[in-house]
Write an enzyme that holds these catalytic residues in place. Structure first.
Site, PDB file in Angstrom:
ATOM      1  N   ARG A   1      76.230   0.058 -29.854  1.00  0.00           N
ATOM      2  CA  ARG A   1      77.036   0.595 -28.737  1.00  0.00           C
ATOM      3  C   ARG A   1      78.247   1.247 -28.952  1.00  0.00           C
ATOM      4  O   ARG A   1      78.943   1.414 -28.158  1.00  0.00           O
ATOM      5  CB  ARG A   1      76.792  -0.090 -27.444  1.00  0.00           C
ATOM      6  CG  ARG A   1      75.399  -0.556 -26.815  1.00  0.00           C
ATOM      7  CD  ARG A   1      75.179  -0.740 -25.471  1.00  0.00           C
ATOM      8  NE  ARG A   1      76.179  -2.071 -25.121  1.00  0.00           N
ATOM      9  CZ  ARG A   1      76.537  -2.152 -23.830  1.00  0.00           C
ATOM     10  NH1 ARG A   1      76.171  -1.550 -22.892  1.00  0.00           N
ATOM     11  NH2 ARG A   1      77.265  -3.307 -23.765  1.00  0.00           N
ATOM     12  N   ASP A   2      78.667   0.784 -30.093  1.00  0.00           N
ATOM     13  CA  ASP A   2      80.531   1.267 -30.271  1.00  0.00           C
ATOM     14  C   ASP A   2      80.344   1.858 -31.687  1.00  0.00           C
ATOM     15  O   ASP A   2      81.529   1.295 -32.495  1.00  0.00           O
ATOM     16  CB  ASP A   2      81.079   0.021 -30.037  1.00  0.00           C
ATOM     17  CG  ASP A   2      82.551   0.559 -29.593  1.00  0.00           C
ATOM     18  OD1 ASP A   2      83.017   1.891 -29.553  1.00  0.00           O
ATOM     19  OD2 ASP A   2      83.708  -0.163 -30.060  1.00  0.00           O
ATOM     20  N   ILE A   3      79.447   2.688 -32.191  1.00  0.00           N
ATOM     21  CA  ILE A   3      79.574   3.195 -33.553  1.00  0.00           C
ATOM     22  C   ILE A   3      80.931   4.210 -33.602  1.00  0.00           C
ATOM     23  O   ILE A   3      80.898   5.022 -32.961  1.00  0.00           O
ATOM     24  CB  ILE A   3      78.424   3.870 -34.052  1.00  0.00           C
ATOM     25  CG1 ILE A   3      77.212   2.793 -33.994  1.00  0.00           C
ATOM     26  CG2 ILE A   3      78.677   4.225 -35.210  1.00  0.00           C
ATOM     27  CD1 ILE A   3      77.168   1.582 -34.945  1.00  0.00           C
TER      28      ILE A   3
END
Length: 231
Positions: free
Chosen positions: A66-68
């Site tokens: 969820r935070d690439i």
């Protein structure tokens, strides 16, 4: 535990402070490297392959990162690539929406921006944005506020990298397009699926296409030293 994921060595709590002990990775982040401009397709695919390998391990374990983003991709001096910061990760089976927008707006998927639940395909979208940025040296969507950037994610189609750097192979345009479909149902279902697609693209490209120098092409365009020609 995976060679392309930063290891967590220990965790605990001291009074009111929770802590994690993580593997130290010397070197730089992908964000630092991108300051030099576009990467060659060969280097872009190598980096993306390593990112997807680590992400696939998380997906197989039932987790969505969820935070690439470039800041969470660490590159050691020896070229080892590790995915870091699973701080926003959660179970892939958790599909409920959230009232708090999580992640980084430049790489966040349309379904998360719309308040819908996210599964592995939200990570696939972010990897697609990373691919675009590595190939072109810029993000596909920019604006003077996060809201303007978010609007473009939801209502626009990510442009082909070759529209910004003429001469990039069409196969790379198609790879970015597949990963960044607005509808998550049309994207590869997880990192393993996108990794298979990436390897197929890699096998299609010639050495000349893999070593295409987008940074040099971009420099010539900006300084008027010749019109771009197809490679």
């Amino acid at each position: 535990s995976h060679p392309n994921v930063v290891q967590v060595l220990d965790q605990g709590q001291t009074r009111e402070t929770a802590y994690m002990v993580m593997e130290y990775v010397p070197g730089a982040t992908l964000r630092t490297l991108l300051k030099s401009g576009p990467m060659t397709p060969r280097l872009t695919l190598a980096y993306t392959q390593a990112i997807l390998a680590g992400l696939a391990a998380a997906h197989r374990a039932g987790l969505v990162h969820r935070d690439i983003k470039p800041e969470n991709v660490l590159v050691s001096p020896e070229g080892r690539i590790k995915l870091a910061d699973f701080g926003l990760a959660r179970a892939a089976t958790h599909h409920s929406g959230t009232s708090t927008l999580m992640g980084t707006v430049a790489y966040i998927s349309p379904e998360l921006l719309s308040g819908e639940g996210a599964d592995e395909r939200a990570d696939i979208y972010a990897v697609g944005i990373l691919l675009y940025e590595m190939l072109t040296g810029v993000q596909p969507y920019t604006g003077d506020s996060p809201v303007r950037v978010a609007f473009q994610h939801v209502n626009s189609t990510v442009p082909a990298p070759s529209s910004y750097v003429p001469g990039l192979p069409q196969a790379l345009d198609e790879l970015v397009r597949e990963a960044t479909r607005t509808d998550p149902a049309e994207r590869p279902k997880n990192a393993d699926a996108l990794l298979d697609m990436l390897q197929e693209v890699r096998e299609q490209l010639s050495d000349e296409e893999l070593d295409f120098d987008g940074a040099a092409r971009k420099h010539r365009r900006h300084h008027g030293t010749g019109a771009p020609t197809a490679t």
